[in-house]
Design an enzyme around this catalytic site. Structure first.
Site, PDB file in Angstrom:
ATOM      1  N   HIS A  34     -10.912  50.682 -74.663  1.00  0.00           N
ATOM      2  CA  HIS A  34     -11.456  50.869 -76.003  1.00  0.00           C
ATOM      3  C   HIS A  34     -10.450  50.302 -76.998  1.00  0.00           C
ATOM      4  O   HIS A  34      -9.353  50.836 -77.176  1.00  0.00           O
ATOM      5  CB  HIS A  34     -11.717  52.349 -76.275  1.00  0.00           C
ATOM      6  CG  HIS A  34     -12.406  52.580 -77.587  1.00  0.00           C
ATOM      7  ND1 HIS A  34     -13.706  52.203 -77.814  1.00  0.00           N
ATOM      8  CD2 HIS A  34     -11.974  53.132 -78.747  1.00  0.00           C
ATOM      9  CE1 HIS A  34     -14.052  52.524 -79.049  1.00  0.00           C
ATOM     10  NE2 HIS A  34     -13.014  53.087 -79.636  1.00  0.00           N
ATOM     11  N   ASP A  36      -9.864  49.372 -80.730  1.00  0.00           N
ATOM     12  CA  ASP A  36     -10.302  49.500 -82.123  1.00  0.00           C
ATOM     13  C   ASP A  36      -9.888  48.281 -82.935  1.00  0.00           C
ATOM     14  O   ASP A  36      -8.714  47.917 -82.974  1.00  0.00           O
ATOM     15  CB  ASP A  36      -9.697  50.757 -82.752  1.00  0.00           C
ATOM     16  CG  ASP A  36     -10.366  52.024 -82.268  1.00  0.00           C
ATOM     17  OD1 ASP A  36     -11.584  52.142 -82.468  1.00  0.00           O
ATOM     18  OD2 ASP A  36      -9.681  52.877 -81.684  1.00  0.00           O
ATOM     19  N   ASP A 149     -18.088  55.407 -79.534  1.00  0.00           N
ATOM     20  CA  ASP A 149     -17.167  56.011 -80.499  1.00  0.00           C
ATOM     21  C   ASP A 149     -17.682  56.177 -81.917  1.00  0.00           C
ATOM     22  O   ASP A 149     -17.061  56.873 -82.698  1.00  0.00           O
ATOM     23  CB  ASP A 149     -15.852  55.213 -80.526  1.00  0.00           C
ATOM     24  CG  ASP A 149     -14.674  56.055 -80.969  1.00  0.00           C
ATOM     25  OD1 ASP A 149     -14.716  57.286 -80.790  1.00  0.00           O
ATOM     26  OD2 ASP A 149     -13.708  55.493 -81.514  1.00  0.00           O
ATOM     27  N   HIS A 418     -16.191  50.958 -86.536  1.00  0.00           N
ATOM     28  CA  HIS A 418     -16.396  52.389 -86.778  1.00  0.00           C
ATOM     29  C   HIS A 418     -15.149  53.111 -87.292  1.00  0.00           C
ATOM     30  O   HIS A 418     -15.223  54.306 -87.607  1.00  0.00           O
ATOM     31  CB  HIS A 418     -16.912  53.077 -85.496  1.00  0.00           C
ATOM     32  CG  HIS A 418     -16.018  52.902 -84.312  1.00  0.00           C
ATOM     33  ND1 HIS A 418     -16.158  51.848 -83.446  1.00  0.00           N
ATOM     34  CD2 HIS A 418     -14.989  53.634 -83.841  1.00  0.00           C
ATOM     35  CE1 HIS A 418     -15.251  51.940 -82.492  1.00  0.00           C
ATOM     36  NE2 HIS A 418     -14.530  53.013 -82.716  1.00  0.00           N
TER      37      HIS A 418
END
Length: 1017
Positions: A34, A36, A149, A418
């Site tokens: 993951h 970001d 997420d 997000h």
């Protein structure tokens, strides 16, 4: 961002494994990282510390063993790696891995976009950019989502993914109590019909991750280290030279393999008890993982082998898998699934006192800049497209222009992450987003100037050279302004530009005077607001001449049609003197409304909508919630969460008012002071009431701009509109600007106030049987109805707390900015406002582009005005919206087989952009049954509609992001409990003409068009 505050209940769930109880549980281990695109660290910091290493090491490790797999999600990091880091050898390996299906691209957008505060336009943009790159480069089209997420799940997202050709959707963050119920009832998987109007036509199978979410279990009963994270935790700013990272998991050895296997199998069986089939999705990874894939796979390989060798004992088999392999197994189980209709999963809470509703309003400035950038991009895309069609050999270099557009596409896509537009990032990351946006916007301003000003060919003079000086009017200075309407509707509107002179007259490009009004600026004592009423056709721009003077205006011929408005100031009123109100009411009228202002309070008192002569009592003012910053004292508010420990209190003690009556607009300025004796106001409302009697200006639009800040620490400020509308605290808000959601007020044992906050991206309203009060917005906010007749909008937040996690990552939201958001307000019957608010929201989003093309200066030459034929307009019916008109630039054959042959040929795949393919999207704005006429399907001929741009010579319908020919797109058909068949659209092209299409309520249809080159200027 890592799944926080997960409540893990170790339940005895090993009795039921779903379908085929005697069969072993089939476990799909899905390796992922993951990553970001922002959040705590900047893009550059993340690329250096770990992100580049993820793709380098994963590529190398997958190539060593055929059974290994990996899913790649966020395209921004992959594309940066591909363009700046990957060697030719790595690229060759990636192509082979993608071809074999062992490296799989999931979602395929630039980012994993937020679902609560993102706009439809920008969600589509970021997906289209990622999908275009993947299809051009690898010939692949993502068919599955991995939305693990985002903080809550919108009902719009599954519709968009279905339109893009996806076969299944995956979500994770939904309310903790709802997820627990769904787990126990084995209802984490369902078929989602996200659109009330589209129903089964764009339904999609949806998998909700269980309570462990997207991370591997971190607890090992036999070790103090985290579990299954053998590469440890990424280090910033630099990777360790010795390769030893903090918190590396205990290696898998002969001594530890059984303990690892037992832990993993127990977790698998627990998860199996929550699903209907005996297939378990076991995500292996978490935030910032697989930067050292060698140590990851070298430990998991023997663990998987050991479990499979003892599968009879464990009752489990394990395999590396991509997400498509998991969903294929679910699809082949051929079960019948329950249907979820068009409700969403918002808001989202992780614990009773942790309502993730604060981020709806966090970093208001960033939210506003992101939307302005999106609007500027929308305008520039259509203008460049028109230029290319009409002047393919014009002096604006096509590669330079496309580079400018692509830079802004990248920046707008990036901030949809997000932890981007949500305002949940650290200050340095927020600054990074703003820098990327503003730099790209400056580049696009250069492009707009070039498109407007450069001569279109050698025979045509530039637009500046056609300037003129009107005889008989004594003016000292002149300035030219170009105004562009980026919408495919004819508009009559009022624009506002700030000028430095008190006297002005405005003329169009035929030398005719234009109605205008000038007055002292609301924001400065040394500038003036010049309001100009103008009419523009769809996608049309015109040049206007403004003549300035510092001398008083004498005589009608001198002033032409400009009205000089002067204000009336009302003395400051203290709230402690509000003993008697409603005695001295001051009316402000236009053709639609009568607004009454109370001179005893300086507040709005009532609004009457004149068509039905119905009065609604209403006041508007500012209130604030006082947040707790001490973790020991109770729940806190931060950039994610809103925890209201007490009701809001009035944020001011005195109000001043100034009214400026006008002939174009009447402006009401209200100033709110924290203390009676304060010199400077803390908040303001500027309301503009259109006064253009007999014109086509929309008189029902009350434009309001607010000034809020800087706030006191630990305050959250709301605009509260309190009315006599009997809405029973029920609210309606939009999902991403696509559809409206009903939000009944719900009571909870804890945190009821915060859990009744909802995101408003474009619109919100309250209503009763007789009246509807609508607000449309230029950026996202949090909204709520905390009392009957009340609609409150959270405009700004400034917070600090002592939570170690927030302090460590600098996520406390100490935002000291001044924000100036805009809302447009409408009041009327439900039927009247239903016809208006969708279009009004879009007109607010895409206001005319105003570009001064010179500074005020003395006329260079005396010249009679020469009439220029305005650009031909492009006009759609009022219930259709031209969502996109652009040149994507991606170069691939529309024939998939031909493109795949090219990709797999091994030849040099670098291709020049395709400047001839035009992408058009058209959206029906209305829901089924919303309006007797406007909700009907609309049939148009695209060749006729777009004739103002050029001659359409070819058209093909495509999927939402353009990578599928709609005729070849066959999505999986999932069995549902109601036995609805997924029907194909009944009519792709209707009528006898090839360019005729019918668009049904809430449809978004996408086309590739090719034009003949023609000059219409």
């Amino acid at each position: 961002m890592r799944f926080l505050a997960v409540i893990v209940h170790f339940l005895c769930c090993f009795l039921s494994y779903g379908v085929g109880e005697n069969e072993p549980i089939q476990t799909f281990v899905i390796p992922h990282s993951h990553m970001d695109v922002g959040w705590v660290y900047t893009i550059q910091e993340s690329m250096h510390a770990y992100a580049a290493n993820v793709y380098t090491s994963v590529t190398e490790e997958l190539s060593k063993a055929k059974d290994r797999r990996f899913i790649a999600v966020e395209q921004e990091f992959f594309r940066l790696w591909w363009d700046t880091v990957a060697s030719d050898s790595h690229k060759k390996q990636v192509r082979q891995l993608v071809k074999e299906g062992r490296l799989e691209f999931i979602i395929g957008g630039q980012v994993m976009h937020d679902e609560a505060v993102t706009d439809l336009d920008d969600e589509i943009l970021q997906m289209t950019e990622g999908h275009g790159f993947l299809y051009e480069t690898f010939g692949v089209r993502p068919q599955f989502s991995w939305h693990v997420d985002p903080f809550g799940a919108s009902a719009t997202t599954p519709v968009l993914f279905a339109l893009a050709g996806f076969n299944a959707h995956l979500i994770s963050r939904i309310d903790y109590d709802l997820k627990n119920t769904m787990q126990q009832q084995k209802k984490l998987q369902f078929v989602w019909r996200g659109s009330h109007s589209l129903k089964e036509r764009h339904q999609i199978f949806t998998h909700t991750m269980d309570q462990f979410s997207y991370c591997s279990p971190s607890h090992l009963p036999f070790s103090n280290s985290s579990g299954f994270y053998w590469n440890g935790v990424a280090l910033f700013p630099n990777p360790p030279k010795d390769g030893v990272y903090p918190n590396m998991s205990l290696p898998v050895t002969k001594e530890t393999v059984h303990a690892y296997a037992k832990t993993m199998v127990e977790n698998i069986k627990q998860r199996a008890g929550w699903f209907k089939t005996n297939h378990v999705l076991w995500p292996w990874g978490c935030d910032k993982q697989f930067y050292n894939s060698s140590v990851q796979f070298n430990n998991m390989d023997p663990l998987i082998k050991y479990i499979n060798q003892n599968s009879k004992e464990f009752g489990v088999t394990v395999q590396y898998a991509t997400l498509s392999e998991y969903f294929q197994a679910i699809y082949q189980s051929n079960l019948t699934w329950e249907v979820r209709d068009s409700e969403d999963f918002l808001p989202y809470s992780t614990e009773p006192n942790q309502a993730w509703t604060g981020f709806y309003a966090s970093r208001n400035v960033l939210k506003g800049v992101a939307r302005r950038a999106s609007s500027q991009l929308h305008a520039a895309e259509s203008l460049f497209t028109r230029y290319r069609i009409s002047f393919p050999d014009g002096p604006v270099a096509k590669d330079w222009a496309l580079d400018k557009l692509r830079a802004l596409r990248w920046a707008v896509s990036e901030v949809q992450h997000h932890d981007g537009i949500t305002g949940t990032e650290s200050p340095k990351v927020a600054d990074m987003y703003l820098q990327h946006l503003t730099q790209a916007m400056m580049g696009v301003e250069e492009l707009l100037a070039a498109l407007f000003l450069l001569p279109h060919n050698l025979e045509t003079p530039g637009i500046l050279r056609s300037s003129y000086h009107r005889k008989g009017a004594h003016q000292t200075l002149e300035q030219h302004v170009i105004v562009y309407n980026p919408l495919a509707w004819n508009i009559t509107t009022i624009i506002n530009t700030t000028v430095a002179f008190p006297i002005a007259a405005v003329f169009d490009d035929n030398g005719q005077p234009v109605p205008a009004q000038i007055q002292k600026s609301a924001l400065s004592n040394v500038t003036y607001d010049l309001f100009i009423m103008l009419s523009l056709g769809g996608l049309q721009h015109r040049k206007y001449l403004i003549k300035f003077s510092e001398k008083p205006c004498r005589g009608k011929s001198k002033c032409d049609r400009t009205y000089e408005a002067r204000g009336v100031t009302f003395e400051r009123r203290s709230i402690r003197d509000w003993t008697k109100t409603g005695r001295r009411l001051l009316p402000v009228l236009n053709e639609c409304y009568k607004l009454m202002f109370d001179q005893d309070t300086n507040l709005l008192y009532s609004i009457t909508y004149l068509e039905e002569k119905r009065r609604v009592r209403m006041t508007q003012d500012f209130w604030e919630y006082h947040a707790n910053g001490d973790l020991k004292a109770g729940p806190i508010s931060d950039n994610y969460m809103f925890s209201a420990n007490s009701p809001a209190v009035r944020a001011y003690k005195a109000v001043e008012m100034e009214i400026i009556p006008g002939k174009i607009v009447t402006e009401i300025r209200q100033y709110f002071y924290r203390e009676e004796s304060d010199k400077d106001y803390a908040f303001s409302i500027t309301t503009r009431v259109p006064e253009c009697v007999g014109s086509k200006v929309q008189c029902s639009r009350l434009e309001q701009t607010y000034r809020v800040g800087p706030l006191l620490i630990n305050t959250e400020v709301v605009l509260r509109s309190s009315s006599s509308v009997k809405n029973n605290k029920t609210l309606y808000t939009d999902d991403n600007g696509y559809q409206m959601m009903k939000r009944p007020y719900r009571k909870f044992f804890y945190n009821t106030l915060a859990r009744n906050y909802f995101p408003m991206v474009r619109a919100a309203y309250i209503e009763d049987e007789l009246s509807r009060l609508v607000l449309v917005s230029d950026r996202a906010h949090g909204v709520s109805s905390q009392a009957n007749g009340q609609l409150e909008v959270m405009l700004h937040r400034r917070l600090w707390n002592n939570l170690a996690w927030n302090l460590g990552y600098n996520l406390t939201l100490n935002d000291s900015t001044v924000v100036q958001p805009t809302l447009w307000m409408m009041l009327g019957s439900k039927s009247a406002t239903s016809k208006l608010y969708q279009r009004e929201a879009i007109e607010l989003q895409h206001r005319p582009v105003i570009m001064p093309i010179d500074q005020p200066q003395k006329p260079l030459q005396e010249k009679e005005p020469r009439g220029r034929s305005p650009v031909r307009s492009v006009v759609l019916p009022p219930n259709l919206h031209l969502l996109s008109l652009n040149i994507p630039g991606w170069n691939y054959s529309s024939n998939h087989d031909v493109h795949i042959s090219h990709v797999q040929s091994g030849k040099d795949l670098h291709s020049e952009p395709d400047y001839d393919r035009v992408l058009v999207r058209i959206m029906h704005l209305f829901e089924e049954g919303e309006d007797p006429e406007l909700s009907k399907p609309v049939t148009i001929n695209l060749k006729d509609v777009l004739r103002g741009i050029g001659e359409v010579k070819g058209m093909e319908e495509r999927s939402l992001t353009g990578t599928w020919d709609i005729g070849s797109l066959q999505r999986w058909k999932w069995k549902t409990a109601d036995n609805f068949e997924q029907k194909s659209r009944s009519c792709r092209t209707c009528g006898n003409e090839a360019f005729t299409v019918t668009i049904s309520p809430k449809e978004i249809r996408t086309f590739f068009l090719h034009f003949s080159s023609n000059n219409f200027y």
